[in-house]
Design a protein around this motif. Structure first.
Motif, PDB file in Angstrom:
ATOM      1  N   LEU A  58     -10.001   2.706  13.056  1.00  0.00           N
ATOM      2  CA  LEU A  58      -9.543   2.015  11.853  1.00  0.00           C
ATOM      3  C   LEU A  58      -8.652   0.830  12.213  1.00  0.00           C
ATOM      4  O   LEU A  58      -8.831  -0.292  11.695  1.00  0.00           O
ATOM      5  N   VAL A  59      -7.705   1.064  13.093  1.00  0.00           N
ATOM      6  CA  VAL A  59      -6.797  -0.012  13.500  1.00  0.00           C
ATOM      7  C   VAL A  59      -7.581  -1.138  14.175  1.00  0.00           C
ATOM      8  O   VAL A  59      -7.343  -2.335  13.919  1.00  0.00           O
ATOM      9  N   ASN A 205      -1.810 -13.940   0.758  1.00  0.00           N
ATOM     10  CA  ASN A 205      -1.635 -12.638   1.442  1.00  0.00           C
ATOM     11  C   ASN A 205      -2.308 -11.497   0.701  1.00  0.00           C
ATOM     12  O   ASN A 205      -2.542 -10.425   1.261  1.00  0.00           O
ATOM     13  N   ALA A 206      -2.590 -11.735  -0.598  1.00  0.00           N
ATOM     14  CA  ALA A 206      -3.301 -10.696  -1.356  1.00  0.00           C
ATOM     15  C   ALA A 206      -4.677 -10.434  -0.775  1.00  0.00           C
ATOM     16  O   ALA A 206      -5.233  -9.338  -0.919  1.00  0.00           O
ATOM     17  N   GLN A 207      -5.256 -11.442  -0.115  1.00  0.00           N
ATOM     18  CA  GLN A 207      -6.546 -11.255   0.531  1.00  0.00           C
ATOM     19  C   GLN A 207      -6.459 -10.251   1.680  1.00  0.00           C
ATOM     20  O   GLN A 207      -7.352  -9.427   1.877  1.00  0.00           O
ATOM     21  N   ILE A 212      -7.131  -3.971   3.340  1.00  0.00           N
ATOM     22  CA  ILE A 212      -6.632  -2.668   3.818  1.00  0.00           C
ATOM     23  C   ILE A 212      -6.397  -1.658   2.695  1.00  0.00           C
ATOM     24  O   ILE A 212      -6.218  -0.466   2.951  1.00  0.00           O
ATOM     25  N   GLU A 213      -6.390  -2.126   1.446  1.00  0.00           N
ATOM     26  CA  GLU A 213      -5.991  -1.213   0.388  1.00  0.00           C
ATOM     27  C   GLU A 213      -7.047  -0.161   0.070  1.00  0.00           C
ATOM     28  O   GLU A 213      -6.746   0.851  -0.540  1.00  0.00           O
ATOM     29  N   ALA A 234       1.071  -7.285   4.456  1.00  0.00           N
ATOM     30  CA  ALA A 234       0.372  -6.419   3.498  1.00  0.00           C
ATOM     31  C   ALA A 234       0.585  -4.970   3.932  1.00  0.00           C
ATOM     32  O   ALA A 234       0.690  -4.682   5.132  1.00  0.00           O
ATOM     33  N   THR A 235       0.599  -4.065   2.970  1.00  0.00           N
ATOM     34  CA  THR A 235       0.799  -2.645   3.273  1.00  0.00           C
ATOM     35  C   THR A 235       0.253  -1.786   2.149  1.00  0.00           C
ATOM     36  O   THR A 235       0.207  -2.233   0.985  1.00  0.00           O
ATOM     37  N   THR A 236      -0.171  -0.589   2.486  1.00  0.00           N
ATOM     38  CA  THR A 236      -0.609   0.393   1.479  1.00  0.00           C
ATOM     39  C   THR A 236       0.443   1.462   1.254  1.00  0.00           C
ATOM     40  O   THR A 236       0.180   2.448   0.571  1.00  0.00           O
TER      41      THR A 236
END
Length: 604
Positions: A58-59, A205-207, A212-213, A234-236
């Motif tokens: 995944l990473v 950055n929303a892209q 990842i979301e 960005a982060t979930t």
């Protein structure tokens, strides 16, 4: 309920059959437990390895996406820097106003078309190094001084590279970089040509957040995209911004301290970290809590545990059920055996199992009936033997007493003392009536004491001295039963072997009856003030009392044998003679053998 179950549980712990069943259950359950443990361990290890591998993949995928995006920015910058319409627009202003407007319009059209075609690009801007204007795909042309892109363009011009990547960590104070990331390249792209302008490609950055979301790492897992300095792009993560910053800062510090491994454990989570190799070296962090990792293993563990518990419960209930079916008839047999051991032959086994235990219960019932019949016959024989022994003992006492009494009457006859003979004969007849009427071998103590009063009165008529009786009887012991004529031989011995040899005008005999407080034994004491006996004679007398033969001291020995017949073999006799103060005879009677005469009350 608990007291009723205790014997049953005690039976379970001792029963051979129950132990055999438990061993069989253990033989079947223990391998299951071992197999379950191995399965859980292997599944946990397999799940952990698989999740770690997937987490690493995944990473890598996220990093590949980021690098692909950055490579695409570079390609777009090179591609559009070579477009002739863009390069032709970056020239000195034309003297013809119309030509200048058309040139700018064509440039803006190219930028708008490129922004629409690319799709995920926020916007494209071109700065003309010749005119000092900034043309944008989504904004009106403006001078550099009035453009929001001025700090970015100035930094690029000052450093002079062919391309530059700027994110929010480059200028934390610039608002334009808080939500967007910029790639800046020179026009033309080749450094050996004179620079005409600058191309800016921006991406919101929303892209990156969208990339990842859609990744699911459980309720507590998260993927974060960070700058090299640790600023979040960005982060979930579902944590608040401040809490998430503390979390990511701690992960980065620990990652650096470990030498930047690709995977490591921290607290209760497994962390995968990878850093991009191009541009600004962004960092991708994937965190999976151990609880999420072991969720599948926990399901397996719980399923196996519940199954084993159910199996153990069913096995335990089966053991208890089988044990109870075995316990009931065995307890019935045990109660029958205990009753027979205690002498209760009326008890019978009432529950008969349809097996060998039931047959054993029927045999015990038959045996109890037979033993009861034999004991009844034996009891009748013992009663007859006891009565015969008592009569034989009394026959030994009565002639001895009659001889002494008749000898006394003979003395009065020789003296022709008819008044004393008449009185003596009256007392003698009264004594004979009491001793010869054998309606009952045992009499209340008070009757025996009345008899002793007449007997001592008769002796006082025969001799010149006076013997006085003293009674100290604790109520209600005057109603206790004793063997008939059991105290008279002791009084006779006290007179003839203790008081008379002392040659005094008066002698005293004390009779005491009481109950000891320490052991509830009933005590009968006969004490005289005669000459007594020395220790050698006293010890010889004690040894003689322990023998079965009569021999000498027939009166005292007969009394002791009759006491033992009535009050059991636990009765004791003690002899004391302190100096020249006489002889003390003490009988100790067990409390459960003493019986009192019931007093009959008249009906009103």
């Amino acid at each position: 309920m608990s007291t009723m179950m205790l014997p049953f549980f005690g039976f379970l712990t001792r029963s051979f059959y129950i132990k055999m069943i438990l061993v069989m259950l253990a033989v079947s359950i223990i391998p299951l437990i071992v197999l379950s443990y191995i399965s859980i361990s292997v599944s946990s290890s397999t799940v952990e390895k698989q999740v770690n591998r997937l987490n690493a993949q995944l990473v890598n995928q996220v990093v590949d996406r980021i690098e692909l995006t950055m490579s695409r920015f570079r390609e777009l910058s090179e591609q559009y820097s070579r477009i002739s319409s863009i390069q032709s627009a970056l020239v000195s202003p034309s003297s013809q106003y119309f030509e200048e407007v058309v040139r700018k319009k064509d440039l803006i059209s190219v930028l708008s078309t490129a922004s629409a075609v690319i799709g995920n690009v926020e916007g494209l801007q071109v700065y003309s190094n010749i005119t000092g204007e900034v043309l944008s795909s989504d904004e009106a042309p403006s001078t550099l001084e009035n453009s929001p892109f001025k700090p970015l363009i100035q930094e690029f011009l000052a450093k002079g590279p062919s391309s530059m990547f700027l994110d929010k960590s480059s200028h934390p104070d610039l608002k334009i970089l808080q939500n967007s990331t910029y790639y800046i390249g020179r026009i033309p792209f080749e450094v050996y040509e004179d620079m005409r302008g600058v191309l800016l490609i921006s991406m919101n950055n929303a892209q990156f957040q969208q990339q990842i979301e859609n990744i699911q790492l459980g309720s507590l897992g998260s993927v974060s995209l960070l700058t090299q300095s640790g600023v979040t792009i960005a982060t979930t993560s579902k944590l608040e911004r401040s809490q998430d910053n503390v979390r990511t800062r701690g992960i980065l510090d620990h990652w650096i301290s470990l030498g930047k491994p690709t995977q490591f454990e921290m607290d209760t989570s497994i962390i995968s970290v990878k850093q991009t190799k191009t541009y600004d070296k962004w960092i991708v962090i994937s965190e999976i809590p151990s609880r999420e990792l072991t969720q599948s293993a926990d399901i397996i563990r719980k399923t196996v545990t519940y199954f084993l518990l159910a199996l153990v419960t069913v096995g335990g209930l089966s053991v208890m059920g089988f044990g109870y079916q075995l316990y009931r008839p065995l307890q019935a047999v045990k109660r029958q055996v205990d009753a027979i051991k205690k002498g209760n032959f009326d008890a019978r086994v009432t529950y008969f199992a349809n097996n060998e235990i039931g047959d054993l219960g029927r045999m015990l019932n038959a045996m109890a009936v037979r033993i009861q019949d034999l004991l009844s016959e034996q009891q009748e024989s013992e009663d007859m033997k006891r009565k015969l022994e008592i009569r034989a003992l009394q026959s030994q006492i009565n002639p001895h007493f009659m001889y002494n009494t008749l000898n006394t009457i003979r003395m009065f006859a020789m003296l022709k003392d008819y008044d004393n003979i008449n009185t003596l004969m009256g007392k003698f007849v009264s004594l004979l009536r009491y001793s010869m009427e054998n309606y009952d071998q045992n009499v209340p103590l008070q009757q025996e004491l009345d008899y002793l009063q007449d007997y001592v009165g008769l002796l006082n008529m025969r001799y010149k001295y006076q013997t006085k009786l003293h009674f100290d009887i604790a109520p209600p012991l005057e109603a206790m039963y004793i063997p008939k004529l059991s105290l008279q031989p002791l009084i006779e011995n006290a007179v003839f072997h203790g008081i008379l040899p002392k040659k005094r005008a008066e002698g005293h005999i004390h009779i005491r009856v009481y109950t000891r407080s320490d052991d509830a034994y009933t005590v009968i004491e006969i004490e005289d003030d005669g000459i007594g006996q020395d220790e050698t004679q006293l010890e010889k007398l004690r040894v003689h009392m322990q023998q079965e033969q009569l021999g000498e001291n027939i009166g005292l020995k007969n009394v002791w044998l009759r006491m033992r017949l009535m009050f059991s073999k636990e009765a004791q006799m003690e002899l004391f003679s302190p100096g020249d103060t006489g002889l003390l005879i003490r009988f100790l009677l067990p409390p459960d053998t003493v019986r009192l005469k019931e007093v009959q009350h008249e009906q009103l």
